[in-house]
Enzyme design. Structure first.
Site, PDB file in Angstrom:
ATOM      1  N   ASN A 132     -37.565 -35.593   0.276  1.00 21.46           N
ATOM      2  CA  ASN A 132     -38.931 -35.219  -0.168  1.00 21.46           C
ATOM      3  C   ASN A 132     -39.799 -36.406  -0.474  1.00 21.46           C
ATOM      4  OD1 ASN A 132     -37.544 -32.722   0.195  1.00 21.46           O
ATOM      5  ND2 ASN A 132     -37.204 -32.611  -1.794  1.00 21.46           N
ATOM      6  N   ASP A 187     -42.369 -35.763  -2.878  1.00 21.02           N
ATOM      7  CA  ASP A 187     -43.031 -35.071  -3.785  1.00 21.02           C
ATOM      8  C   ASP A 187     -42.562 -35.673  -5.181  1.00 21.02           C
ATOM      9  OD1 ASP A 187     -40.800 -32.146  -3.505  1.00 21.02           O
ATOM     10  OD2 ASP A 187     -40.568 -34.137  -4.934  1.00 21.02           O
ATOM     11  N   HIS A 196     -38.052 -40.781   3.035  1.00 28.12           N
ATOM     12  CA  HIS A 196     -39.062 -40.523   3.849  1.00 28.12           C
ATOM     13  C   HIS A 196     -40.304 -40.920   3.145  1.00 28.12           C
ATOM     14  CE1 HIS A 196     -36.891 -37.173   6.148  1.00 28.12           C
ATOM     15  NE2 HIS A 196     -36.691 -38.622   6.777  1.00 28.12           N
ATOM     16  N   GLY A 201     -30.671 -27.799  -0.284  1.00 25.23           N
ATOM     17  CA  GLY A 201     -31.785 -27.283   0.519  1.00 25.23           C
ATOM     18  C   GLY A 201     -32.282 -28.342   1.382  1.00 25.23           C
TER      19      GLY A 201
HETATM   20  N1  APR Z   1     -33.057 -23.596  -2.619  1.00 28.60           N
HETATM   21  C1  APR Z   1     -32.221 -24.234  -1.712  1.00 28.60           C
HETATM   22  N2  APR Z   1     -32.479 -24.094  -0.539  1.00 28.60           N
HETATM   23  C2  APR Z   1     -33.802 -23.707  -0.060  1.00 28.60           C
HETATM   24  C3  APR Z   1     -34.189 -23.046  -0.881  1.00 28.60           C
HETATM   25  C4  APR Z   1     -34.193 -22.591  -2.393  1.00 28.60           C
HETATM   26  N3  APR Z   1     -34.927 -22.036  -2.859  1.00 28.60           N
HETATM   27  N4  APR Z   1     -35.337 -22.123   0.064  1.00 28.60           N
HETATM   28  C5  APR Z   1     -35.118 -22.788   1.470  1.00 28.60           C
HETATM   29  N5  APR Z   1     -33.790 -23.609   1.355  1.00 28.60           N
HETATM   30  C6  APR Z   1     -33.230 -24.415   2.446  1.00 28.60           C
HETATM   31  C7  APR Z   1     -33.515 -23.713   3.717  1.00 28.60           C
HETATM   32  O1  APR Z   1     -32.302 -22.842   3.759  1.00 28.60           O
HETATM   33  C8  APR Z   1     -33.026 -24.911   4.519  1.00 28.60           C
HETATM   34  O2  APR Z   1     -31.863 -25.034   5.073  1.00 28.60           O
HETATM   35  O3  APR Z   1     -33.800 -25.433   2.389  1.00 28.60           O
HETATM   36  C9  APR Z   1     -33.779 -25.892   3.717  1.00 28.60           C
HETATM   37  C10 APR Z   1     -35.301 -26.337   4.214  1.00 28.60           C
HETATM   38  O4  APR Z   1     -35.042 -27.178   5.561  1.00 28.60           O
HETATM   39  P1  APR Z   1     -36.495 -27.493   6.150  1.00 28.60           P
HETATM   40  O5  APR Z   1     -37.297 -26.947   5.780  1.00 28.60           O
HETATM   41  O6  APR Z   1     -35.962 -28.167   7.462  1.00 28.60           O
HETATM   42  O7  APR Z   1     -36.626 -28.982   5.275  1.00 28.60           O
HETATM   43  P2  APR Z   1     -35.782 -30.333   5.215  1.00 28.60           P
HETATM   44  O8  APR Z   1     -34.383 -30.151   5.502  1.00 28.60           O
HETATM   45  O9  APR Z   1     -36.154 -31.191   3.935  1.00 28.60           O
HETATM   46  O10 APR Z   1     -36.650 -31.265   6.292  1.00 28.60           O
HETATM   47  C11 APR Z   1     -36.014 -32.540   6.474  1.00 28.60           C
HETATM   48  O11 APR Z   1     -37.893 -32.746   8.160  1.00 28.60           O
HETATM   49  O12 APR Z   1     -39.889 -32.384   8.933  1.00 28.60           O
HETATM   50  C12 APR Z   1     -38.922 -33.412   8.226  1.00 28.60           C
HETATM   51  O13 APR Z   1     -40.009 -35.134   6.932  1.00 28.60           O
HETATM   52  C13 APR Z   1     -39.640 -33.625   7.037  1.00 28.60           C
HETATM   53  O14 APR Z   1     -38.202 -34.403   4.864  1.00 28.60           O
HETATM   54  C14 APR Z   1     -38.474 -33.334   6.093  1.00 28.60           C
HETATM   55  C15 APR Z   1     -37.199 -33.305   6.985  1.00 28.60           C
END
Ligand code: APR
Length: 277
Positions: free
Chosen positions: A109, A111, A126, A218
């Protein structure tokens, strides 16, 4: 197919309780309950802004020339939730882990909520929306505060609402980002095709290889090389625990970060119970 059940819970609690070194590997899900959208959920960010167009600098610059309003909308939707976000119970519980074990946060993240919650060892693989990079040297040359991001979001909103021309917007943004031709400052974030920051990435890999437990919170594990972190930890013999509402590999604890992380930290170190759910 992994099943979230009480056996996984007890395994996770006992593994954490006996761990010497823990890595918390976080993705957008850990910040979802702070109001920052994830990328790949049903209402995910990439559904509104296709990554092939928006998640790389070339695509963004090309679009800025032809459709600046759409780029402003994208940047506003990235910045505005982060400018307003506060750490949630998951971030705060991850910070408390440092009282009980050597904990390193490897986050995807941008943020900065882990640091805002008080975590002291955070590896941002990232990058961060709060750091400004001088593209010609790759060096961080400025650190934004939340109010800076809020001011940039407000300027973008005025442009999006036709209350400000593009020239007025660019001129006002110059106090935050330089657009002059010889030096180009931009947010120190990693988009698709970018190299991951060093030594941050090497430190993250080393932490994964040295930990006893990796707690993944997450993340969809969809993006490499960041998604290699749990694989490095597993290959080195670590116990992999996954907190996510959606099914995951390893010891999957089904639920949201805001609910499950505080319960797990409490069961592992803050109660004398044997860790039953
Ligand atoms: N608590 C825990 N997990 C959650 C919640 C929550 N409240 N809400 C959603 N999730 C889970 C979803 O089920 C999913 O498995 O969080 C995950 C989010 O996945 P992505 O949206 O793909 O985000 P992320 O894994 O951080 O993406 C990785 O992709 O686009 C690039 O650079 C960007 O850092 C990012 C990377």
């Amino acid at each position: 197919m992994s099943v979230s059940n009480s056996d996984n819970w007890i395994t996770a609690v006992m593994a954490l309780r006996n761990a010497r070194q823990v890595v918390v590997f976080s993705g957008a899900g850990v910040s979802a309950q702070s109001g920052i959208p994830t990328f790949r959920d049903e209402d995910g960010f990439w559904k509104r802004f296709p990554p092939e167009q928006f998640a790389n600098w070339r695509g963004l610059l090309q679009m800025a020339a032809t459709n600046p309003h759409r780029v402003a909308e994208f940047v506003y939707n990235v910045i505005s939730p982060i400018a307003a976000a506060k750490p949630n119970e998951a971030h705060l519980a991850i910070t408390r882990m440092e009282q009980y074990v050597s904990a390193t946060v490897v986050t995807q993240n941008i943020d900065r909520l882990h640091q805002l919650a008080g975590s002291t060892r955070v590896l941002e693989v990232h990058g961060s929306l709060f750091d400004i990079q001088d593209v010609s040297t790759g060096k961080k040359i400025r650190q934004f505060q939340h109010q800076d991001l809020a001011a940039v979001a407000a300027l973008l909103k005025e442009y999006m609402d036709m209350q400000r021309s593009i020239l007025s917007l660019l001129n006002s943004l110059r106090q935050f980002y330089s657009f002059d031709l010889n030096i180009n400052y931009r947010p120190d974030i990693v988009l698709f095709g970018d190299d991951l920051p060093e030594p941050t990435w090497s430190d993250a890999c080393r932490s994964a290889e040295q930990c006893d437990v990796l707690l993944s919170v997450g993340t969809s594990g969809a993006v490499y090389p960041a998604a290699m972190i749990p694989e490095y930890a597993s290959a080195a013999g670590a116990t992999i625990i996954n907190i996510d509402p959606q099914p995951c590999d390893g010891y999957w604890l089904q639920g949201t970060a805001g609910e499950m992380v505080p319960r797990l930290v409490k069961a592992a170190w803050e109660s004398d119970q044997n860790g039953d759910e």
